[in-house]
Scaffold this motif. Structure first.
Motif, short mmCIF file in Angstrom:
data_model
loop_
_atom_site.label_atom_id
_atom_site.label_comp_id
_atom_site.label_asym_id
_atom_site.label_seq_id
_atom_site.Cartn_x
_atom_site.Cartn_y
_atom_site.Cartn_z
N LEU A 45 0.82 -1.21 0.00
CA LEU A 45 0.00 0.00 0.00
C LEU A 45 0.85 1.26 0.00
O LEU A 45 0.45 2.30 -0.51
CB LEU A 45 -0.95 0.01 1.19
CG LEU A 45 -2.05 -1.06 1.18
CD1 LEU A 45 -2.83 -1.04 2.49
CD2 LEU A 45 -2.98 -0.85 -0.01
N VAL A 46 2.04 1.17 0.60
CA VAL A 46 2.98 2.29 0.60
C VAL A 46 4.30 1.77 0.04
O VAL A 46 4.81 0.74 0.48
CB VAL A 46 3.19 2.86 2.01
CG1 VAL A 46 4.23 3.97 2.00
CG2 VAL A 46 1.88 3.39 2.58
N ARG A 47 4.84 2.49 -0.94
CA ARG A 47 6.10 2.11 -1.56
C ARG A 47 7.04 3.31 -1.54
O ARG A 47 6.60 4.45 -1.72
CB ARG A 47 5.88 1.68 -3.01
CG ARG A 47 5.04 0.44 -3.14
CD ARG A 47 4.80 0.09 -4.62
NE ARG A 47 3.87 -1.01 -4.75
CZ ARG A 47 4.22 -2.29 -4.74
NH1 ARG A 47 5.48 -2.62 -4.60
NH2 ARG A 47 3.31 -3.24 -4.87
N GLY A 58 11.32 8.80 -4.25
CA GLY A 58 9.88 8.86 -4.42
C GLY A 58 9.13 8.00 -3.42
O GLY A 58 9.67 7.05 -2.87
N VAL A 59 7.87 8.36 -3.22
CA VAL A 59 6.97 7.62 -2.34
C VAL A 59 5.64 7.49 -3.06
O VAL A 59 5.17 8.44 -3.69
CB VAL A 59 6.77 8.35 -0.99
CG1 VAL A 59 5.73 7.65 -0.13
CG2 VAL A 59 8.07 8.47 -0.23
N SER A 64 -6.51 4.25 -1.25
CA SER A 64 -7.42 3.72 -0.23
C SER A 64 -7.01 4.12 1.18
O SER A 64 -7.80 4.03 2.12
CB SER A 64 -7.50 2.19 -0.32
OG SER A 64 -6.27 1.60 0.05
N LEU A 65 -5.79 4.59 1.35
CA LEU A 65 -5.29 4.98 2.68
C LEU A 65 -5.60 6.43 3.04
O LEU A 65 -5.31 6.86 4.14
CB LEU A 65 -3.78 4.75 2.76
CG LEU A 65 -3.33 3.30 2.71
CD1 LEU A 65 -1.82 3.22 2.67
CD2 LEU A 65 -3.86 2.52 3.89
N PHE A 66 -6.18 7.18 2.12
CA PHE A 66 -6.41 8.60 2.37
C PHE A 66 -7.70 8.86 3.14
O PHE A 66 -8.66 9.40 2.62
CB PHE A 66 -6.40 9.40 1.06
CG PHE A 66 -5.05 9.47 0.43
CD1 PHE A 66 -4.03 10.18 1.04
CD2 PHE A 66 -4.79 8.82 -0.75
CE1 PHE A 66 -2.77 10.24 0.47
CE2 PHE A 66 -3.53 8.87 -1.33
CZ PHE A 66 -2.52 9.57 -0.72
N VAL A 74 -0.83 5.45 8.10
CA VAL A 74 -0.14 5.83 6.87
C VAL A 74 1.27 6.33 7.18
O VAL A 74 2.24 5.96 6.52
CB VAL A 74 -0.94 6.88 6.07
CG1 VAL A 74 -0.14 7.39 4.89
CG2 VAL A 74 -2.27 6.30 5.62
N GLU A 75 1.40 7.15 8.20
CA GLU A 75 2.71 7.67 8.58
C GLU A 75 3.65 6.52 8.95
O GLU A 75 4.81 6.50 8.55
CB GLU A 75 2.57 8.66 9.73
CG GLU A 75 1.93 9.97 9.31
CD GLU A 75 1.57 10.87 10.48
OE1 GLU A 75 1.61 10.41 11.66
OE2 GLU A 75 1.23 12.04 10.23
N ASP A 76 3.15 5.56 9.73
CA ASP A 76 3.97 4.41 10.11
C ASP A 76 4.36 3.58 8.89
O ASP A 76 5.48 3.09 8.78
CB ASP A 76 3.23 3.52 11.11
CG ASP A 76 3.08 4.17 12.48
OD1 ASP A 76 3.82 5.14 12.77
OD2 ASP A 76 2.23 3.68 13.26
N LEU A 77 3.43 3.43 7.95
CA LEU A 77 3.72 2.67 6.74
C LEU A 77 4.76 3.38 5.87
O LEU A 77 5.62 2.73 5.26
CB LEU A 77 2.44 2.42 5.93
CG LEU A 77 1.45 1.43 6.55
CD1 LEU A 77 0.17 1.40 5.73
CD2 LEU A 77 2.07 0.05 6.66
#
Length: 114
Positions: A45-47, A58-59, A64-66, A74-77
């Motif tokens: 979900l986060v790359r 880049g990130v 779906s996480l917004f 999201v911050e932890d991911l």
């Protein structure tokens, strides 16, 4: 060429080998900037992408996480994905340095670059 010079011949051989190592390391370090690796977290979900030098480039975050209530997740991911990318970068850097010193008669445990 250095026959009969004893330790002087050995020293010349070592100096030549050091120059070879230096040249190979410089080439490998240049290649590290062009190698890009990716780390992920949260099942992709986060790359995060970074160079083999460890520079974050880049990130990518799955839409779906917004959701405001998911902000901390999201911050932890993001942190986990960046760490994953940095680990991949370090592995790529080790591989490049191993290629650069391949075939050289180095003592075991020598860490490069010096």
């Amino acid at each position: 060429m250095f026959k009969g010079l004893g330790q002087l011949g050995d020293m010349a051989k070592l100096m030549k080998q050091a120059q070879q190592i230096q040249g190979r390391i410089a080439e490998a370090q240049e290649r590290l900037a062009s190698i890009e690796v990716e780390g992920e977290a949260g099942a992709g979900l986060v790359r995060a992408r970074c160079t083999a030098k460890g520079e974050l480039t880049g990130v990518s975050i799955d839409p779906s996480l917004f959701r405001p209530e998911e902000r901390e997740v999201v911050e932890d991911l993001i942190v986990a994905a960046v760490k994953s990318a940095q680990e991949a970068a370090a592995a790529a850097a080790r591989d490049e340095m191993a290629k650069a010193t391949e075939g050289l008669d180095l003592p075991p445990g020598v860490k490069l670059p010096f």
